[in-house]
Design an enzyme around this catalytic site. Structure first.
Site, PDB file in Angstrom:
ATOM      1  N   GLY A 230       0.837  -1.191   0.000  1.00  9.17           N
ATOM      2  CA  GLY A 230       0.000   0.000   0.000  1.00  9.17           C
ATOM      3  C   GLY A 230       0.868   1.236   0.000  1.00  9.17           C
ATOM      4  O   GLY A 230       1.946   1.258  -0.590  1.00  9.17           O
ATOM      5  N   CYS A 231       0.436   2.248   0.695  1.00  9.13           N
ATOM      6  CA  CYS A 231       1.159   3.514   0.769  1.00  9.13           C
ATOM      7  C   CYS A 231       2.545   3.307   1.361  1.00  9.13           C
ATOM      8  O   CYS A 231       2.691   2.732   2.436  1.00  9.13           O
ATOM      9  CB  CYS A 231       0.355   4.474   1.638  1.00  9.13           C
ATOM     10  N   PHE A 232       3.566   3.775   0.666  1.00  9.34           N
ATOM     11  CA  PHE A 232       4.925   3.564   1.173  1.00  9.34           C
ATOM     12  C   PHE A 232       5.206   4.330   2.452  1.00  9.34           C
ATOM     13  O   PHE A 232       6.093   3.974   3.219  1.00  9.34           O
ATOM     14  CB  PHE A 232       6.005   3.797   0.131  1.00  9.34           C
TER      15      PHE A 232
END
EC number: 1.8.4.11
Length: 179
Positions: A14-16
């Site tokens: 997902g979002c880093f």
């Protein structure tokens, strides 16, 4: 720690910003760099291009770690508990192939270990794990403002609403592995 003792893992969940914030807390993790990998667009992609979903790249982190302190298998097992590996191209409100769950292996041993970890983790989930296992491709470091994002922006809305609670849960689950 000498560089000869350092290995690299490239993973996306997902979002880093979330993955980076969590993994930076682990013993044996030397460095976590946010970036992009797995796409087919020419040249170095930008955040805006990756967010469009058209480049094929995933938001990933590249983790430098000391395997004498944290084994690759343990790093992957912890990673698998840090996101939902059963949702295809989605983590929470983030939707698109850029948010896919992915492990980019750097050699045949990493590939085998990744396959083993996914099999071992499957009984803990009701739905099938959809984490992609792919050969490592070019890793593009994300723009400077994405590096250490949570540490530099803890009061930002996304950080306080999403990352802070996730980090608190992560710290409870993995207390014995924290630096």
């Amino acid at each position: 720690m000498s560089k000869s003792n350092t290995e690299i893992a490239t993973i996306g969940g997902g979002c880093f910003w979330c993955v980076e914030a969590l993994l930076q807390n682990l013993k044996g993790v030397e460095k976590v760099i946010s970036g992009y990998s797995g796409g087919n667009a020419p040249g170095k992609p930008t955040y805006r291009e990756v967010c469009s979903g058209l480049t094929g790249h995933a938001e990933v982190v590249q983790v430098s770690f000391d395997p004498s302190i944290i084994a690759y298998k343990d790093l992957l097992s912890i990673f698998m508990t840090s996101h939902d590996p059963t949702t295809l191209n989605r983590q929470g409100g983030d939707v698109g192939t850029q948010y896919r769950s992915v492990i980019f292996y750097h050699d045949k041993d990493q590939k085998q270990i990744a396959e083993e970890v996914l099999k071992e983790m499957q009984p803990y989930y009701n739905d099938p794990i959809v984490t992609e296992i792919s050969e490592a491709q070019i890793f593009y470091e994300a723009e400077d403002y994405h590096q250490d994002y949570y540490r530099n922006n803890t009061e930002q809305g996304y950080c306080s609403a999403v990352i802070t609670p996730k980090l608190a849960k992560f710290r409870k689950m993995h207390a014995e592995n924290l630096a």
